[in-house]
Motif scaffolding. Structure first.
Motif, PDB file in Angstrom:
ATOM      1  N   THR A 170       3.519   8.892 -47.087  1.00 61.70           N
ATOM      2  CA  THR A 170       4.533   7.829 -47.093  1.00 61.70           C
ATOM      3  C   THR A 170       5.883   8.379 -46.670  1.00 61.70           C
ATOM      4  OG1 THR A 170       3.354   6.609 -48.813  1.00 61.70           O
ATOM      5  CG2 THR A 170       5.705   6.103 -48.538  1.00 61.70           C
ATOM      6  N   GLU A 171       6.242   9.531 -47.179  1.00 61.46           N
ATOM      7  CA  GLU A 171       7.514  10.153 -46.808  1.00 61.46           C
ATOM      8  C   GLU A 171       7.531  10.565 -45.340  1.00 61.46           C
ATOM      9  OE1 GLU A 171      10.430  10.367 -48.422  1.00 61.46           O
ATOM     10  OE2 GLU A 171       9.453   9.133 -49.932  1.00 61.46           O
ATOM     11  N   ILE A 172       6.424  11.094 -44.850  1.00 61.04           N
ATOM     12  CA  ILE A 172       6.355  11.473 -43.434  1.00 61.04           C
ATOM     13  C   ILE A 172       6.525  10.234 -42.569  1.00 61.04           C
ATOM     14  CG2 ILE A 172       4.825  12.310 -41.611  1.00 61.04           C
ATOM     15  CD1 ILE A 172       3.694  14.330 -43.636  1.00 61.04           C
ATOM     16  N   HIS A 173       5.839   9.157 -42.938  1.00 57.68           N
ATOM     17  CA  HIS A 173       5.948   7.909 -42.167  1.00 57.68           C
ATOM     18  C   HIS A 173       7.397   7.418 -42.138  1.00 57.68           C
ATOM     19  CE1 HIS A 173       5.651   3.514 -41.530  1.00 57.68           C
ATOM     20  NE2 HIS A 173       4.804   3.900 -40.611  1.00 57.68           N
ATOM     21  N   LYS A 174       8.045   7.461 -43.274  1.00 59.00           N
ATOM     22  CA  LYS A 174       9.446   7.020 -43.359  1.00 59.00           C
ATOM     23  C   LYS A 174      10.340   7.887 -42.473  1.00 59.00           C
ATOM     24  CE  LYS A 174      12.123   8.124 -46.802  1.00 59.00           C
ATOM     25  NZ  LYS A 174      12.742   8.299 -48.114  1.00 59.00           N
ATOM     26  N   GLN A 175      10.162   9.182 -42.527  1.00 57.18           N
ATOM     27  CA  GLN A 175      10.976  10.092 -41.713  1.00 57.18           C
ATOM     28  C   GLN A 175      10.711   9.897 -40.218  1.00 57.18           C
ATOM     29  OE1 GLN A 175      13.493  12.125 -42.665  1.00 57.18           O
ATOM     30  NE2 GLN A 175      13.228  11.300 -44.724  1.00 57.18           N
ATOM     31  N   LEU A 176       9.472   9.591 -39.851  1.00 54.47           N
ATOM     32  CA  LEU A 176       9.167   9.321 -38.445  1.00 54.47           C
ATOM     33  C   LEU A 176       9.868   8.056 -37.957  1.00 54.47           C
ATOM     34  CD1 LEU A 176       5.353  10.188 -38.201  1.00 54.47           C
ATOM     35  CD2 LEU A 176       7.253  11.372 -37.072  1.00 54.47           C
ATOM     36  N   GLN A 177       9.922   7.046 -38.811  1.00 57.67           N
ATOM     37  CA  GLN A 177      10.621   5.813 -38.444  1.00 57.67           C
ATOM     38  C   GLN A 177      12.117   6.093 -38.257  1.00 57.67           C
ATOM     39  OE1 GLN A 177       9.136   2.981 -37.689  1.00 57.67           O
ATOM     40  NE2 GLN A 177       7.159   3.842 -38.194  1.00 57.67           N
ATOM     41  N   THR A 222      21.685  16.489 -34.446  1.00 56.30           N
ATOM     42  CA  THR A 222      21.614  17.274 -35.682  1.00 56.30           C
ATOM     43  C   THR A 222      20.734  16.571 -36.712  1.00 56.30           C
ATOM     44  OG1 THR A 222      23.780  18.253 -35.280  1.00 56.30           O
ATOM     45  CG2 THR A 222      22.978  18.289 -37.554  1.00 56.30           C
ATOM     46  N   GLN A 223      20.903  15.247 -36.829  1.00 55.50           N
ATOM     47  CA  GLN A 223      20.068  14.474 -37.759  1.00 55.50           C
ATOM     48  C   GLN A 223      18.596  14.566 -37.360  1.00 55.50           C
ATOM     49  OE1 GLN A 223      22.156  10.654 -37.556  1.00 55.50           O
ATOM     50  NE2 GLN A 223      22.475  10.805 -39.761  1.00 55.50           N
ATOM     51  N   MET A 224      18.342  14.496 -36.059  1.00 57.59           N
ATOM     52  CA  MET A 224      16.962  14.602 -35.592  1.00 57.59           C
ATOM     53  C   MET A 224      16.365  15.956 -35.970  1.00 57.59           C
ATOM     54  SD  MET A 224      17.056  12.846 -31.827  1.00 57.59           S
ATOM     55  CE  MET A 224      15.364  13.325 -31.517  1.00 57.59           C
ATOM     56  N   ARG A 225      17.116  17.001 -35.747  1.00 60.92           N
ATOM     57  CA  ARG A 225      16.623  18.345 -36.087  1.00 60.92           C
ATOM     58  C   ARG A 225      16.342  18.467 -37.583  1.00 60.92           C
ATOM     59  NH1 ARG A 225      21.262  20.762 -32.422  1.00 60.92           N
ATOM     60  NH2 ARG A 225      20.199  20.686 -30.399  1.00 60.92           N
ATOM     61  N   ASP A 226      17.230  17.903 -38.399  1.00 66.86           N
ATOM     62  CA  ASP A 226      17.031  17.929 -39.851  1.00 66.86           C
ATOM     63  C   ASP A 226      15.785  17.152 -40.260  1.00 66.86           C
ATOM     64  OD1 ASP A 226      19.328  19.444 -40.084  1.00 66.86           O
ATOM     65  OD2 ASP A 226      20.590  17.753 -40.751  1.00 66.86           O
ATOM     66  N   ARG A 227      15.571  15.993 -39.636  1.00 62.05           N
ATOM     67  CA  ARG A 227      14.390  15.178 -39.957  1.00 62.05           C
ATOM     68  C   ARG A 227      13.097  15.898 -39.559  1.00 62.05           C
ATOM     69  NH1 ARG A 227      16.547  10.714 -41.780  1.00 62.05           N
ATOM     70  NH2 ARG A 227      18.209   9.705 -40.603  1.00 62.05           N
ATOM     71  N   ILE A 228      13.117  16.524 -38.407  1.00 62.50           N
ATOM     72  CA  ILE A 228      11.935  17.257 -37.956  1.00 62.50           C
ATOM     73  C   ILE A 228      11.624  18.390 -38.930  1.00 62.50           C
ATOM     74  CG2 ILE A 228      11.003  18.740 -36.135  1.00 62.50           C
ATOM     75  CD1 ILE A 228      12.705  16.977 -34.147  1.00 62.50           C
ATOM     76  N   ALA A 229      12.659  19.104 -39.356  1.00 69.03           N
ATOM     77  CA  ALA A 229      12.466  20.189 -40.328  1.00 69.03           C
ATOM     78  C   ALA A 229      11.922  19.641 -41.649  1.00 69.03           C
ATOM     79  CB  ALA A 229      13.786  20.930 -40.552  1.00 69.03           C
ATOM     80  N   THR A 230      12.411  18.477 -42.054  1.00 64.92           N
ATOM     81  CA  THR A 230      11.929  17.846 -43.288  1.00 64.92           C
ATOM     82  C   THR A 230      10.452  17.485 -43.165  1.00 64.92           C
ATOM     83  OG1 THR A 230      14.121  16.972 -43.805  1.00 64.92           O
ATOM     84  CG2 THR A 230      12.244  15.868 -44.834  1.00 64.92           C
ATOM     85  N   ILE A 231      10.066  16.902 -42.046  1.00 63.20           N
ATOM     86  CA  ILE A 231       8.667  16.528 -41.850  1.00 63.20           C
ATOM     87  C   ILE A 231       7.788  17.779 -41.839  1.00 63.20           C
ATOM     88  CG2 ILE A 231       7.003  15.413 -40.318  1.00 63.20           C
ATOM     89  CD1 ILE A 231       9.353  13.620 -39.332  1.00 63.20           C
ATOM     90  N   LEU A 232       8.265  18.828 -41.205  1.00 63.86           N
ATOM     91  CA  LEU A 232       7.504  20.086 -41.207  1.00 63.86           C
ATOM     92  C   LEU A 232       7.318  20.615 -42.630  1.00 63.86           C
ATOM     93  CD1 LEU A 232       8.969  21.864 -38.058  1.00 63.86           C
ATOM     94  CD2 LEU A 232       6.576  21.206 -38.419  1.00 63.86           C
ATOM     95  N   ARG A 233       8.347  20.482 -43.452  1.00 61.59           N
ATOM     96  CA  ARG A 233       8.232  20.909 -44.854  1.00 61.59           C
ATOM     97  C   ARG A 233       7.217  20.046 -45.604  1.00 61.59           C
ATOM     98  NH1 ARG A 233      13.797  21.574 -44.403  1.00 61.59           N
ATOM     99  NH2 ARG A 233      14.210  19.627 -45.478  1.00 61.59           N
TER     100      ARG A 233
END
Length: 120
Positions: free
Chosen positions: A70-77, A100-111
């Motif tokens: 669910t969190e991954i889906h939200k971050q992808l949106q 910068t926000q995109m890079r942070d979101r990608i790092a979050t999804i990777l985590r």
């Protein structure tokens, strides 16, 4: 532990995320190409990762997997929205902020992928 095919799908998704991360770090940034990459990533998630929840049989893992997906889906949106805003940004500072926000979101999804791949 997740079945081998699920782990393979997650690793493929993780690799696509890493590729997108490198793309955002490139000095020759192409917003249209970023949009296409994010759309491909979303399609990969919908086709190969989301079904994990329905197929997962272990009751102890299912709630945790569900919340992570669910969190991954939200971050992808949100990532898709960031790309849209990046494309329409008129000022360099705004574009950099979105990037910068995109890079942070990608790092979050990777985590978020890490516990799925290391779940025992």
């Amino acid at each position: 532990m997740l079945p081998f095919t699920h782990r393979q799908n997650l690793q493929q998704f993780q690799q696509a995320l890493t590729d997108l991360q490198h793309q955002t770090a490139s000095s020759e940034l192409n917003p249209a190409q970023l949009r296409e990459s994010v759309q491909t990533l979303q399609a990969l998630f919908q086709r190969q990762i989301s079904p994990l929840l329905a197929e997962e049989g272990e009751a102890a893992i299912a709630p945790r997997v569900s919340s992570i997906l669910t969190e991954i889906h939200k971050q992808l949106q949100l990532l898709a929205m960031d790309v849209t805003f990046l494309q329409v940004s008129r000022q360099s500072a705004t574009g950099q902020q979105r990037l910068t926000q995109m890079r942070d979101r990608i790092a979050t999804i990777l985590r978020y992928c890490e516990p799925l791949l290391s779940a025992e």
